[in-house]
Motif scaffolding. Structure first.
Motif, PDB file in Angstrom:
ATOM      1  N   SER A  17      -2.549   8.991  15.613  1.00 49.52           N
ATOM      2  CA  SER A  17      -1.620   8.759  14.504  1.00 49.52           C
ATOM      3  C   SER A  17      -2.356   8.136  13.329  1.00 49.52           C
ATOM      4  O   SER A  17      -3.238   7.296  13.519  1.00 49.52           O
ATOM      5  CB  SER A  17      -0.504   7.802  14.941  1.00 49.52           C
ATOM      6  OG  SER A  17       0.216   8.319  16.032  1.00 49.52           O
ATOM      7  N   PHE A  18      -1.944   8.505  12.111  1.00 49.51           N
ATOM      8  CA  PHE A  18      -2.594   7.992  10.907  1.00 49.51           C
ATOM      9  C   PHE A  18      -1.549   7.629   9.848  1.00 49.51           C
ATOM     10  O   PHE A  18      -0.494   8.261   9.736  1.00 49.51           O
ATOM     11  CB  PHE A  18      -3.568   9.024  10.347  1.00 49.51           C
ATOM     12  CG  PHE A  18      -4.712   9.320  11.280  1.00 49.51           C
ATOM     13  CD1 PHE A  18      -5.837   8.510  11.303  1.00 49.51           C
ATOM     14  CD2 PHE A  18      -4.639  10.382  12.164  1.00 49.51           C
ATOM     15  CE1 PHE A  18      -6.881   8.767  12.173  1.00 49.51           C
ATOM     16  CE2 PHE A  18      -5.677  10.654  13.038  1.00 49.51           C
ATOM     17  CZ  PHE A  18      -6.795   9.844  13.051  1.00 49.51           C
ATOM     18  N   LEU A  19      -1.918   6.633   9.055  1.00 51.99           N
ATOM     19  CA  LEU A  19      -1.074   6.158   7.963  1.00 51.99           C
ATOM     20  C   LEU A  19      -1.374   6.942   6.682  1.00 51.99           C
ATOM     21  O   LEU A  19      -1.882   8.056   6.714  1.00 51.99           O
ATOM     22  CB  LEU A  19      -1.304   4.659   7.768  1.00 51.99           C
ATOM     23  CG  LEU A  19      -0.739   3.756   8.868  1.00 51.99           C
ATOM     24  CD1 LEU A  19      -1.473   2.417   8.908  1.00 51.99           C
ATOM     25  CD2 LEU A  19       0.749   3.537   8.637  1.00 51.99           C
ATOM     26  N   ASN A  20      -1.086   6.319   5.556  1.00 48.09           N
ATOM     27  CA  ASN A  20      -1.250   6.936   4.251  1.00 48.09           C
ATOM     28  C   ASN A  20      -2.706   6.977   3.816  1.00 48.09           C
ATOM     29  O   ASN A  20      -3.576   6.313   4.385  1.00 48.09           O
ATOM     30  CB  ASN A  20      -0.450   6.143   3.217  1.00 48.09           C
ATOM     31  CG  ASN A  20      -0.819   4.656   3.264  1.00 48.09           C
ATOM     32  OD1 ASN A  20      -0.340   3.959   4.152  1.00 48.09           O
ATOM     33  ND2 ASN A  20      -1.653   4.185   2.352  1.00 48.09           N
ATOM     34  N   GLY A  30       7.499   7.448  -0.612  1.00 44.86           N
ATOM     35  CA  GLY A  30       6.827   8.710  -0.882  1.00 44.86           C
ATOM     36  C   GLY A  30       5.513   8.878  -0.154  1.00 44.86           C
ATOM     37  O   GLY A  30       4.895   9.953  -0.231  1.00 44.86           O
ATOM     38  N   LEU A  31       5.058   7.846   0.542  1.00 49.84           N
ATOM     39  CA  LEU A  31       3.816   7.967   1.294  1.00 49.84           C
ATOM     40  C   LEU A  31       4.041   8.828   2.530  1.00 49.84           C
ATOM     41  O   LEU A  31       5.148   8.932   3.046  1.00 49.84           O
ATOM     42  CB  LEU A  31       3.313   6.579   1.722  1.00 49.84           C
ATOM     43  CG  LEU A  31       2.969   5.599   0.602  1.00 49.84           C
ATOM     44  CD1 LEU A  31       2.621   4.244   1.194  1.00 49.84           C
ATOM     45  CD2 LEU A  31       1.812   6.124  -0.238  1.00 49.84           C
ATOM     46  N   PRO A  68       4.145   7.706   7.165  1.00 50.85           N
ATOM     47  CA  PRO A  68       3.003   6.907   7.622  1.00 50.85           C
ATOM     48  C   PRO A  68       3.290   6.358   9.021  1.00 50.85           C
ATOM     49  O   PRO A  68       4.366   5.808   9.274  1.00 50.85           O
ATOM     50  CB  PRO A  68       2.928   5.780   6.592  1.00 50.85           C
ATOM     51  CG  PRO A  68       3.576   6.337   5.371  1.00 50.85           C
ATOM     52  CD  PRO A  68       4.681   7.215   5.881  1.00 50.85           C
ATOM     53  N   THR A  69       2.341   6.537   9.933  1.00 49.75           N
ATOM     54  CA  THR A  69       2.597   6.145  11.305  1.00 49.75           C
ATOM     55  C   THR A  69       1.458   5.313  11.877  1.00 49.75           C
ATOM     56  O   THR A  69       0.298   5.706  11.807  1.00 49.75           O
ATOM     57  CB  THR A  69       2.873   7.361  12.211  1.00 49.75           C
ATOM     58  OG1 THR A  69       2.953   6.936  13.574  1.00 49.75           O
ATOM     59  CG2 THR A  69       1.799   8.427  12.073  1.00 49.75           C
ATOM     60  N   GLU A  70       1.822   4.143  12.410  1.00 47.07           N
ATOM     61  CA  GLU A  70       0.888   3.297  13.145  1.00 47.07           C
ATOM     62  C   GLU A  70       1.380   3.123  14.582  1.00 47.07           C
ATOM     63  O   GLU A  70       1.145   2.112  15.236  1.00 47.07           O
ATOM     64  CB  GLU A  70       0.707   1.946  12.458  1.00 47.07           C
ATOM     65  CG  GLU A  70       1.987   1.210  12.134  1.00 47.07           C
ATOM     66  CD  GLU A  70       1.750  -0.074  11.363  1.00 47.07           C
ATOM     67  OE1 GLU A  70       0.935  -0.896  11.811  1.00 47.07           O
ATOM     68  OE2 GLU A  70       2.390  -0.252  10.301  1.00 47.07           O
ATOM     69  N   SER A  71       2.075   4.136  15.052  1.00 54.15           N
ATOM     70  CA  SER A  71       2.655   4.157  16.385  1.00 54.15           C
ATOM     71  C   SER A  71       1.694   4.878  17.330  1.00 54.15           C
ATOM     72  O   SER A  71       1.425   6.069  17.146  1.00 54.15           O
ATOM     73  CB  SER A  71       4.004   4.878  16.325  1.00 54.15           C
ATOM     74  OG  SER A  71       4.611   4.966  17.582  1.00 54.15           O
ATOM     75  N   SER A  72       1.166   4.176  18.329  1.00 50.55           N
ATOM     76  CA  SER A  72       0.238   4.796  19.272  1.00 50.55           C
ATOM     77  C   SER A  72       0.970   5.860  20.080  1.00 50.55           C
ATOM     78  O   SER A  72       1.980   5.573  20.722  1.00 50.55           O
ATOM     79  CB  SER A  72      -0.342   3.735  20.211  1.00 50.55           C
ATOM     80  OG  SER A  72      -1.093   2.775  19.489  1.00 50.55           O
TER      81      SER A  72
END
Length: 415
Positions: free
Chosen positions: A148-151, A161-162, A184-188
């Motif tokens: 998973s990846f963020l902005n 809007g990200l 945007p996701t920081e969820s493993s």
């Protein structure tokens, strides 16, 4: 005039009494709740086991090691002290630990480089650069690594809007199999039922098709979903920044129950912590400084216990105990049934990351960049290491892999 003054004074007294009464009421609402050792507590819970061949090939497939996110590995025969075999440089902050499988470690640094490292030598096999921020561990399933990846750009952006991405890569060469754009996701990620489960900053929980990345279902919460989901049976459990914990049907996304952090002055606490599920309970830390236990079937609050700071730490569960650190510099061991503190350990700094338990030793790191190893039954310190900042340790049958601020260390027990 005298009557007016007396009337005003009386109103002030009444208002002051109302304020005091409200404060006392809120304090009562936010009090610690002691749990029952028999109500919605299953004593026969054991650590989930996988087939021996699968466990040998992929000894640490996901954040927390198993679908229930227990972070416990009693089967791995590793105990301190350790000696260093190799050091691999991450190039930047390594906030989350790797997945381990196929003779490699798979992990991402903060600027979004996902790389594969040999477990034997620490040498990098390949790198996949996303130019996005990262704050999650990858997951492994059948020769595919999911991450998973963020902005893009600065990692602390919060504007609307990200977007973010979930990617599926071949473990052998890092070539993409699919890329799915979400918030945007920081969820493993968690992989089960041929689906990849993640949350995002738009407040959604997704079930993505493991083979294509197509959205099979999504569920909307009231605010950002930053932690990972945990799975037990056919139920997913996840916390949200709206102050609630959700239980969802893993196959359909249907809501089963919604539970809340305790009411307090200043509003509900939020949930960054990834839950752990054991003994018929859901355990999760909150920014209100508490560790919570909810019934996995009912969603009812079974116990809560306050610390002196944020509990970002995702708990580890082992031997009817729950382990987590707090920003108050203290590491706690709670009774899994009642929430009573079995023991506590004062460390050298705030604790943000999550612990790991390997062969009866619990490991955690502090923001002051030190890793501790304690006897998980007694809390006695048995070893320490001068690096580590968040969730420091994963392992396989032969080696302990310790994640420092920007380095990974391959360690083996001293003979």
């Amino acid at each position: 005039m005298r009557k007016l003054v007396l009337g005003g004074a009386a109103l002030l007294v009444l208002a002051g009494g109302a304020v005091v009464g409200y404060v006392l009421y809120k304090k009562h609402q936010g009090r610690n709740i002691r749990g029952s050792p028999s109500v919605e507590f299953v004593t026969t819970q054991t650590t989930p086991k996988r087939p021996p061949r699968a466990a040998q090939q992929v000894p640490w497939p996901t954040y927390g090691r198993d679908d229930a996110r227990l972070r416990a590995a009693p089967d791995l025969p590793l105990r301190p002290p350790f000696r260093r075999l190799w050091v691999a440089r991450g190039g930047n902050l390594l906030e989350f630990p790797p997945a381990v499988g196929y003779g490699r470690l798979f992990l991402s640094n903060n600027p979004g480089d996902l790389f594969a490292v040999s477990t034997k030598t620490g040498r990098r096999a390949w790198t996949f650069a996303t130019h996005r921020c990262t704050a999650a561990s990858p997951a492994l399933d059948r020769s595919t690594v999911f991450a998973s990846f963020l902005n893009r750009g600065a990692c602390n952006q919060t504007r609307s809007g990200l977007d973010g991405e979930v990617v599926a890569l071949a473990v052998g060469n890092g070539k993409p199999r699919w890329i799915k754009r979400i918030g945007p996701t920081e969820s493993s990620p968690l992989v089960a039922f041929d689906r990849v489960y993640v949350g995002d900053w738009r407040g959604k929980v997704y079930a993505l098709d493991k083979h294509t990345g197509r959205i099979r279902w999504s569920f909307q919460t009231g605010d950002k979903v930053k932690g990972g989901v945990a799975l037990s049976g056919n139920r997913l459990f996840v916390g949200s920044y709206d102050g609630h914990v959700y239980a969802l049907n893993a196959r359909t996304g249907r809501l089963i129950w919604r539970a809340s952090a305790q009411s307090r002055l200043g509003g509900l606490g939020t949930f960054y912590s990834t839950p752990a599920v054991a003994y018929g309970r859901v355990y999760i830390g909150s920014t209100d400084g508490k560790m919570y236990s909810f019934g996995a079937t009912s969603g009812k609050l079974r116990w809560s216990h306050g610390t002196g700071g944020y509990v970002y730490s995702s708990p580890a569960v082992w031997n009817r105990r729950v382990y987590a650190g707090s920003y108050d510099h203290t590491f706690y061991c709670f009774d899994a049934a009642t929430g009573d503190v079995r023991w506590s350990f004062h460390a050298n700094g705030p604790i943000s990351g999550s612990p790991t338990i390997i062969h009866g030793i619990v490991y955690f790191a502090t923001l002051a960049e030190r890793t501790y190893a304690l006897n998980a039954l007694t809390g006695k310190q048995v070893w320490t290491f001068p690096d580590g900042k968040y969730s420091p340790v994963v392992a396989d049958q032969k080696r302990l892999y310790l994640v420092g601020y920007a380095r990974v260390y391959g360690l083996v027990p001293k003979r």
